[in-house]
Design a protein around this motif. Structure first.
Motif, short mmCIF file in Angstrom:
data_model
loop_
_atom_site.label_atom_id
_atom_site.label_comp_id
_atom_site.label_asym_id
_atom_site.label_seq_id
_atom_site.Cartn_x
_atom_site.Cartn_y
_atom_site.Cartn_z
N LEU A 105 0.92 -1.29 -0.06
CA LEU A 105 0.05 -0.13 -0.13
C LEU A 105 0.94 1.27 -0.07
CD1 LEU A 105 -2.57 -0.98 2.75
CD2 LEU A 105 -2.96 -1.26 0.28
N LEU A 106 0.38 2.17 -0.86
CA LEU A 106 1.27 3.50 -0.83
C LEU A 106 0.34 4.39 -0.24
CD1 LEU A 106 3.81 5.00 -1.94
CD2 LEU A 106 2.43 5.60 -3.93
N PHE A 107 0.81 5.21 0.54
CA PHE A 107 0.11 6.28 1.27
C PHE A 107 0.67 7.80 0.82
CE2 PHE A 107 -0.38 2.59 3.91
CZ PHE A 107 -1.71 2.46 4.39
N CYS A 108 -0.20 8.61 0.55
CA CYS A 108 -0.10 10.07 0.57
C CYS A 108 0.45 10.41 1.80
CB CYS A 108 -1.40 10.71 0.27
SG CYS A 108 -0.95 12.64 0.05
N PRO A 109 1.46 11.60 1.87
CA PRO A 109 2.09 11.96 3.20
C PRO A 109 1.08 12.27 3.99
CG PRO A 109 3.36 12.93 1.42
CD PRO A 109 2.10 12.12 0.89
N GLY A 110 1.40 11.77 5.45
CA GLY A 110 0.56 12.12 6.67
C GLY A 110 -0.66 11.04 6.72
N MET A 111 -1.06 10.34 5.65
CA MET A 111 -2.23 9.46 5.66
C MET A 111 -1.72 8.17 6.44
SD MET A 111 -5.32 9.20 5.22
CE MET A 111 -5.63 10.81 4.33
N ALA A 112 -0.44 7.63 6.15
CA ALA A 112 -0.41 6.51 6.80
C ALA A 112 -0.38 6.67 8.48
CB ALA A 112 1.34 6.28 6.56
N THR A 113 -0.17 7.79 9.17
CA THR A 113 -0.24 8.05 10.63
C THR A 113 -1.85 7.90 10.89
OG1 THR A 113 1.92 9.23 10.61
CG2 THR A 113 0.07 9.68 12.29
N ARG A 114 -2.42 8.69 9.85
CA ARG A 114 -4.04 8.73 10.17
C ARG A 114 -4.51 7.02 10.21
NH1 ARG A 114 -7.02 13.33 8.65
NH2 ARG A 114 -5.50 15.33 8.19
N PHE A 115 -4.21 6.43 9.29
CA PHE A 115 -4.65 5.09 9.26
C PHE A 115 -4.24 4.27 10.49
CE2 PHE A 115 -6.21 5.66 5.03
CZ PHE A 115 -7.16 4.42 4.56
N ALA A 116 -2.73 4.44 10.83
CA ALA A 116 -2.15 3.66 11.91
C ALA A 116 -3.06 4.03 13.34
CB ALA A 116 -0.84 4.01 12.17
N ASP A 117 -3.41 5.40 13.47
CA ASP A 117 -4.19 5.92 14.72
C ASP A 117 -5.35 5.25 14.59
OD1 ASP A 117 -1.94 7.56 15.54
OD2 ASP A 117 -2.76 9.28 14.82
#
Length: 319
Positions: A207-219
């Motif tokens: 999965l490739l995440f836009c900057p900042g979106m990986a943290t949102r999904f992790a939270d």
């Protein structure tokens, strides 16, 4: 229905504008690769995945590859193996998200799941979320390419990826990209065109995440820790509205929550590194479920180099 028609009209307008301008230059920004690793896939990592990522990277510089693991020995073993990675990070979970559930957490189990299976997807969720946060930093923003440790890339994977995301990598409507997640792996056939939007069903292998979106999904995953396996959590999160911090439910006046933008690579850029992958190790109990799962195959992919499920069944790490 009217909203869907408007989306289609907007999509057609943007596509026609891109066609008039011609294909954009490949995306030149930073892409950090992070691999959520387990000791059972050590040999696959050192002999297949990590060398393939390095060999098929761009000519200018090797890709930035971070291995994230909760196993205390794995980083040392990979370094001793001379693994081609930028760095390896060992974590012990996150605040409020220990690697082992407490006794009161077991009430979250899906009906019919054993304690060992619950413990497996609890830990896998913590591992995945921690890996996503590890490389998605505000100090040096970059797209995050998350990989599970049992995949291999297509030939010239980085060049293909940079061409794929180029039309959608620029800011729009206050967002950093025209996508939130790019799905780069599929177990079967992809039902939408290359770069087109679709609905995420499962398969978190790449999965490739836009900057900042990986943290949102992790939270969001840690908020639901123990409710389901991580791929189910990602599916549910991707189908829910995006919290951009300015919605009315945040106590501020803003636009209504928007839907996640999920795009797909077709053909996928990653496949399993094994001829077959079973659900036995996921079940957490020997022989609990030995159903073979077919893997996506393509002539553009490297042949699988390691039978990594065989090593997992033996309980070894390729020592």
């Amino acid at each position: 229905d009217d909203d869907d028609d408007d989306d289609e009209k907007k999509k057609g307008h943007h596509e026609r504008r891109r066609e008039r301008r011609g294909p954009p230059a490949p995306f030149a920004g930073r892409i950090r690769v992070v691999i959520a690793a387990t000791p059972t896939r050590r040999e696959h990592l050192t002999k297949a995945l990590l060398p393939a990522l390095a060999a098929e990277g761009s000519e200018n510089q090797p890709p930035e590859v971070v291995v994230s693991t909760s196993d205390r020995r794995l980083c040392g073993l990979l370094e001793a193996d001379g693994a081609t990675m930028t760095r390896c990070v060992t974590h012990r979970g996150r605040v409020g998200a220990p690697l082992v559930p407490s006794e009161r957490d077991y009430v979250k189990r899906i009906p019919g799941d054993s304690r060992s299976r619950f413990e497996w997807y609890w830990r896998e969720t913590v591992d995945t979320a921690t890996a996503l946060v590890e490389t998605d930093t505000a100090v040096e923003p970059a797209m995050t390419l998350f990989l599970e440790d049992d995949v291999v890339p297509t030939k010239r994977w980085e060049a293909k990826l940079r061409r794929l995301v180029a039309p959608y990598a620029h800011p729009r409507d206050g967002r950093a990209c025209e996508f939130d997640v790019f799905v780069l792996y599929a177990e079967g056939l992809v039902q939408v065109g290359d770069g087109e939007r679709g609905r995420f069903a499962a398969n978190t292998q790449a999965l490739l995440f836009c900057p900042g979106m990986a943290t949102r999904f992790a939270d969001a995953m840690l908020d639901r820790l123990g409710d389901a396996p991580p791929d189910w959590l990602v599916r549910d999160i991707s189908a829910s509205p995006v919290d951009d911090g300015d919605e009315p439910d945040d106590g501020a006046v803003g636009t209504p929550p928007r839907a996640h933008v999920i795009r797909f690579a077709n053909p996928p850029l990653f496949q399993h590194g094994c001829e077959h992958s079973t659900l036995r190790e996921k079940a957490g109990e020997p022989g609990a479920n030995a159903r073979a799962m077919s893997t996506h195959r393509s002539r553009s992919f490297r042949e699988p180099a390691i039978g990594c499920v065989r090593h997992a069944r033996q309980g070894g790490g390729g020592a």
